[in-house]
Each structure stands twice: as structure tokens, then as C-alpha cells.
Design an enzyme around this catalytic site. Structure first.
Site, PDB file in Angstrom:
ATOM      1  N   GLN A 135       0.833  -1.217   0.000  1.00 46.10           N
ATOM      2  CA  GLN A 135       0.000   0.000   0.000  1.00 46.10           C
ATOM      3  C   GLN A 135       0.862   1.259   0.000  1.00 46.10           C
ATOM      4  O   GLN A 135       0.536   2.249  -0.649  1.00 46.10           O
ATOM      5  CB  GLN A 135      -0.925  -0.008   1.226  1.00 46.10           C
ATOM      6  CG  GLN A 135      -2.039  -1.038   1.116  1.00 46.10           C
ATOM      7  CD  GLN A 135      -3.175  -0.792   2.090  1.00 46.10           C
ATOM      8  OE1 GLN A 135      -3.008  -0.130   3.111  1.00 46.10           O
ATOM      9  NE2 GLN A 135      -4.334  -1.351   1.786  1.00 46.10           N
ATOM     10  N   ASP A 158       4.485  -0.023  12.288  1.00 43.21           N
ATOM     11  CA  ASP A 158       3.342  -0.532  13.036  1.00 43.21           C
ATOM     12  C   ASP A 158       2.827   0.581  13.954  1.00 43.21           C
ATOM     13  O   ASP A 158       3.612   1.179  14.700  1.00 43.21           O
ATOM     14  CB  ASP A 158       3.839  -1.724  13.878  1.00 43.21           C
ATOM     15  CG  ASP A 158       2.733  -2.414  14.646  1.00 43.21           C
ATOM     16  OD1 ASP A 158       1.616  -1.871  14.725  1.00 43.21           O
ATOM     17  OD2 ASP A 158       3.008  -3.509  15.181  1.00 43.21           O
ATOM     18  N   GLU A 176     -10.969   4.290  10.001  1.00 46.75           N
ATOM     19  CA  GLU A 176     -11.263   2.856   9.893  1.00 46.75           C
ATOM     20  C   GLU A 176      -9.982   2.021   9.899  1.00 46.75           C
ATOM     21  O   GLU A 176      -9.841   1.086   9.106  1.00 46.75           O
ATOM     22  CB  GLU A 176     -12.105   2.596   8.639  1.00 46.75           C
ATOM     23  CG  GLU A 176     -13.407   3.382   8.666  1.00 46.75           C
ATOM     24  CD  GLU A 176     -14.333   3.103   7.485  1.00 46.75           C
ATOM     25  OE1 GLU A 176     -14.146   2.094   6.799  1.00 46.75           O
ATOM     26  OE2 GLU A 176     -15.257   3.918   7.272  1.00 46.75           O
ATOM     27  N   HIS A 180      -7.910  -2.506  13.531  1.00 42.20           N
ATOM     28  CA  HIS A 180      -7.008  -3.633  13.300  1.00 42.20           C
ATOM     29  C   HIS A 180      -6.070  -3.863  14.494  1.00 42.20           C
ATOM     30  O   HIS A 180      -5.329  -4.852  14.493  1.00 42.20           O
ATOM     31  CB  HIS A 180      -6.134  -3.375  12.069  1.00 42.20           C
ATOM     32  CG  HIS A 180      -6.885  -3.399  10.768  1.00 42.20           C
ATOM     33  ND1 HIS A 180      -7.372  -4.560  10.218  1.00 42.20           N
ATOM     34  CD2 HIS A 180      -7.235  -2.411   9.911  1.00 42.20           C
ATOM     35  CE1 HIS A 180      -7.979  -4.286   9.069  1.00 42.20           C
ATOM     36  NE2 HIS A 180      -7.916  -2.982   8.868  1.00 42.20           N
TER      37      HIS A 180
HETATM   38  C1  LIG Z   1      -9.539   0.000   5.996  1.00 42.55           C
HETATM   39  S1  LIG Z   1      -7.918   0.523   5.674  1.00 42.55           S
HETATM   40  C2  LIG Z   1      -8.192   2.294   5.776  1.00 42.55           C
HETATM   41  C3  LIG Z   1      -7.132   3.026   5.044  1.00 42.55           C
HETATM   42  C4  LIG Z   1      -7.284   4.545   5.022  1.00 42.55           C
HETATM   43  N1  LIG Z   1      -7.430   5.091   6.338  1.00 42.55           N
HETATM   44  C5  LIG Z   1      -8.419   4.945   4.125  1.00 42.55           C
HETATM   45  O1  LIG Z   1      -9.472   5.321   4.687  1.00 42.55           O
HETATM   46  O2  LIG Z   1      -8.279   4.902   2.912  1.00 42.55           O
HETATM   47  C6  LIG Z   1      -6.958   0.222   7.173  1.00 42.55           C
HETATM   48  C7  LIG Z   1      -5.490   0.588   7.066  1.00 42.55           C
HETATM   49  O3  LIG Z   1      -4.836   0.402   8.338  1.00 42.55           O
HETATM   50  C8  LIG Z   1      -3.536  -0.122   8.103  1.00 42.55           C
HETATM   51  N2  LIG Z   1      -3.054  -0.839   9.307  1.00 42.55           N
HETATM   52  C9  LIG Z   1      -3.662  -1.878   9.919  1.00 42.55           C
HETATM   53  N3  LIG Z   1      -2.943  -2.279  10.986  1.00 42.55           N
HETATM   54  C10 LIG Z   1      -1.865  -1.462  11.053  1.00 42.55           C
HETATM   55  C11 LIG Z   1      -0.762  -1.369  11.951  1.00 42.55           C
HETATM   56  N4  LIG Z   1      -0.612  -2.202  12.978  1.00 42.55           N
HETATM   57  N5  LIG Z   1       0.138  -0.382  11.756  1.00 42.55           N
HETATM   58  C12 LIG Z   1       0.006   0.479  10.703  1.00 42.55           C
HETATM   59  N6  LIG Z   1      -1.018   0.425   9.813  1.00 42.55           N
HETATM   60  C13 LIG Z   1      -1.936  -0.533   9.978  1.00 42.55           C
HETATM   61  C14 LIG Z   1      -3.735  -1.065   6.931  1.00 42.55           C
HETATM   62  O4  LIG Z   1      -2.536  -1.446   6.320  1.00 42.55           O
HETATM   63  C15 LIG Z   1      -4.669  -0.217   6.073  1.00 42.55           C
HETATM   64  O5  LIG Z   1      -3.925   0.665   5.308  1.00 42.55           O
END
Ligand SMILES: C[S@@+](CC[C@H](N)C(=O)[O-])C[C@H]1O[C@@H](n2cnc3c(N)ncnc32)[C@H](O)[C@@H]1O
Length: 345
Positions: A135, A158, A176, A180
Site C-alpha cells: 500500500q 506498526d 477505519e 485492526h
Molecule cells: C480500511 S484501511 C483504511 C485506510 C485509510 N485510512 C483509508 O481510509 O483509505 C486500514 C489501514 O490500516 C492499516 N493498518 C492496519 N494495521 C496497522 C498497523 N498495525 N500499523 C500500521 N497500519 C496498519 C492497513 O494497512 C490499512 O492501510
């Protein structure tokens, strides 16, 4: 450059995973989830692997079906999906009081759709934090193509352990994404640490609402489908999020579920019983075409083996989301605005 064509979708499945390993990545991903015998503790202990596999597998489907911003939005009658998504992003910028020159952090930034929009809207410099290498590479390409985001950058890390000093940012938002996190308090504490005292954090959280009954089997089934289809360790309730914010040290300024007052339901684009020309790919017929196309391209060796299974669990996700929205047991837009106090008590 936008990658929203059928071939982009097919060749992008798997992200940074080697094409020959996509099939086994899908199997490993599925095994994390209740529908395939997995458990919450294993998902939490392996959240990095689970979430990264999910976004490597799913990102090209998101770009194909949804665009550059990977989130839902409340919607007015007469407003298009795209307009509502932008307005939802502008709302965060306004709530945070973003002003030209401010240094802002986007936690879990996807491929940077919201980051580019909010940076233009508010003339701020935004750092997009994301743990998914694929991404980030897409985000950088799209920033270059947009040519209007020189002051923005991406950091691969992270959000549970951010590589920034204490008190670094004038404003932080998460769209959103913190859903996670394996632990809400841990993720909010890290945001608290890097935010300057007196400044704000605003977010849209995925939550189970007060209508969710943990003893109701059909509610639990819907929750498990949403977790499987969206790479989530466990969906927290709105109350758990609010408690976690307070435990992290934040003052709560406002909080509410924006789905409650939305004139058009947020899940409408995924609802197979309606038709839309502007988001045709999300309609029942559009999804049938995508499914058939992915199957054919996988058979022809253009899409990696396993692509069709990704398409299937994303369909499951869509069903779970629509079910969760209809029953009002789930929301992807629990909004809050919180502040880091000027002095810690
Ligand atoms: C549903 S997507 C939303 C992306 C963005 N906020 C948008 O609205 O277009 C969730 C995002 O959180 C990131 N993510 C999830 N866990 C993460 C972590 N532990 N550290 C950094 N990024 C994380 C994912 O890689 C993804 O890019």
C-alpha cells in the site's frame, strides 16, 4: 497512476507476496478466522502477519471497487458515494481544526486517498503511517501522479510502536484503521504519546453497537464474517473504545455513531438488492462480472492461483457488513474527537 482496470486488479492480487505463494497465503489467512476454526487470541498474537496478508491480498480489489479512499461514509440524499467519501474526510479536517502549516499524522493511511484530499483541503503536511509495504508503494505512486502533495510522506511502521519522538504532531486522525489493533488502549496510548499536548485526535472506528448481543448466535456469525472479510482480530464495542480512550489519557470532546443520523445507509453501496450506475462494480451484476472475470483470469494464469478465494471472502465480508448495518449491530463510523491535556494529571 490509478490502477482500477480489470488487469490491474488481477495482477495486483497478492501485493508484495510472490505470485506462487498467494494460494498458501490465502489459506493461512483464512485459518486465523472463526469461520475456518481460528481464535481471537491467535489473531491478536499474530495481528501483523494477519493484517498484512489481508491487505496484500485485498488491496487491488479495494482499488477496483472502491477507489483510493478505503472507507465508508454517511450520506445525504442526492449525494454520490464519491462526494460523501470526500465530505467525510473534510469533516475530520474541520473537527481537528487543521490550519496551513500544521504537521499531521494519518494512522493506517491505506494508499493515501484521504491523506491527499485532507492535505489539499487544509494545506497541511501529512505523514501517512502504514504497516503494509504494498500500500505504501501504491501511495507513493499516486502522490507522484497527483503532483500536489510534496509536503506529504509515507512511513512504513506498526502503529502499535511508532518510530516518532514524543509530542511530534499538531493533529492526528485515523480512518477505519485502529480497528485492526490487537489492543485498543495500546494503540490509543501510542497516538497519545506522539501527539503534542493540547492537540486533538479524531477517528472513525469500526464497532459493535449497543444493539449487539454477544449471546445471540446470528449476531456472532455476522461479527465473525466481518472479521474474516476485513482482517480484524476482534471488533470492539463503542463503549470499549470510549473506555480505552479515557484509559489512554485523552479528554473526550465529542463522540457519536454517525450512522444513526445518516439519511442514506452507509452499507447501501454493498447491498445487492439495489442498482447504481455510478458505483456499478459494487452492484449485484457488477460483482457477478468481477467474480467471473477473476475466475477466468486465474484460469488463464494472469491472476495468481488463490485470487478467486480472495474474491469469495471479500463477498462474505460484504454480506456480513450489510447484515451488520441492517440489524444496526455494527457501525464503521463511530466518530470521536479527543484532546491530549496540556498538562498530565
Ligand atoms: C480500511 S484501511 C483504511 C485506510 C485509510 N485510512 C483509508 O481510509 O483509505 C486500514 C489501514 O490500516 C492499516 N493498518 C492496519 N494495521 C496497522 C498497523 N498495525 N500499523 C500500521 N497500519 C496498519 C492497513 O494497512 C490499512 O492501510
Amino acid at each position: 497512476m490509478s490502477k482500477s482496470g480489470a488487469l490491474d486488479l488481477a495482477t495486483g492480487v497478492g501485493g508484495k507476496i510472490k505470485k506462487e505463494d498467494v494460494q498458501s497465503a490465502v489459506e493461512q489467512y483464512e485459518k486465523y478466522h472463526v469461520c475456518f476454526g481460528g481464535g481471537e487470541e491467535t489473531r491478536k498474537a499474530n495481528y501483523s502477519d494477519m493484517v498484512n496478508k489481508y491487505y496484500d491480498l485485498a488491496t487491488s480489489f479495494y482499488e477496483f471497487g472502491w477507489g483510493e479512499s478505503f472507507h465508508f461514509a454517511p450520506r445525504w440524499k442526492g449525494e454520490s458515494l464519491r462526494e460523501s467519501i470526500k465530505r467525510h474526510e473534510h469533516f475530520l479536517a474541520l473537527q481537528l481544526g487543521l490550519k496551513p502549516g500544521m504537521k499531521v499524522l494519518d494512522v493506517g493511511c491505506g494508499i493515501g486517498g484521504p491523506l491527499r484530499e485532507i492535505a489539499r483541503f487544509s494545506s497541511t503536511s501529512i505523514t501517512g503511517l502504514n504497516n503494509n509495504e504494498y500500500q505504501i508503494s501504491r501511495g507513493r505512486e499516486l502522490n507522484r501522479a497527483a503532483g500536489s502533495c510534496e509536503s506529504c510522506n509515507f512511513v512504513k511502521a506498526d502503529f502499535m510502536k511508532m518510530p516518532f519522538p514524543d509530542n511530534s504532531f499538531d493533529g492526528i486522525y485515523a480512518i477505519e484503521a485502529t480497528c485492526h489493533a490487537p489492543d485498543a488502549v495500546g494503540s490509543y496510548k501510542e497516538i497519545y504519546r506522539v501527539l503534542k499536548p493540547g492537540q486533538h485526535f479524531a477517528a472513525y472506528e469500526w464497532c459493535m453497537t449497543d444493539h449487539f448481543d454477544p449471546d445471540n448466535e446470528s449476531h456472532q456469525k455476522t461479527k465473525a464474517e466481518i472479521e474474516l472479510g476485513n482482517g480484524l482480530p476482534d471488533i470492539r464495542t463503542t463503549k470499549q473504545c470510549l473506555d480505552a480512550l479515557k484509559l489512554a489519557g485523552f479528554e473526550v470532546i465529542s463522540e457519536r455513531d454517525l450512522a444513526v443520523d445518516s439519511p442514506v445507509s452507509w452499507y447501501l453501496p454493498l447491498d445487492t438488492s439495489r442498482f447504481s450506475i455510478t458505483s456499478f462494480r459494487l452492484t449485484s451484476f457488477g460483482r457477478f462480472i468481477t467474480r467471473t472475470m477473476v475466475k477466468t483470469l486465474e484460469f488463464a494464469g494472469i491472476a495468481p492461483a488463490g485470487s478467486n478465494r480472495v474474491s469469495s471472502f471479500l463477498e462474505k465480508a460484504a454480506e456480513g457488513l450489510v447484515e451488520g448495518g441492517r440489524k444496526e449491530i455494527f457501525t464503521p463510523m463511530y466518530f470521536f474527537l479527543v484532546r491530549k491535556p496540556l498538562s498530565e494529571s
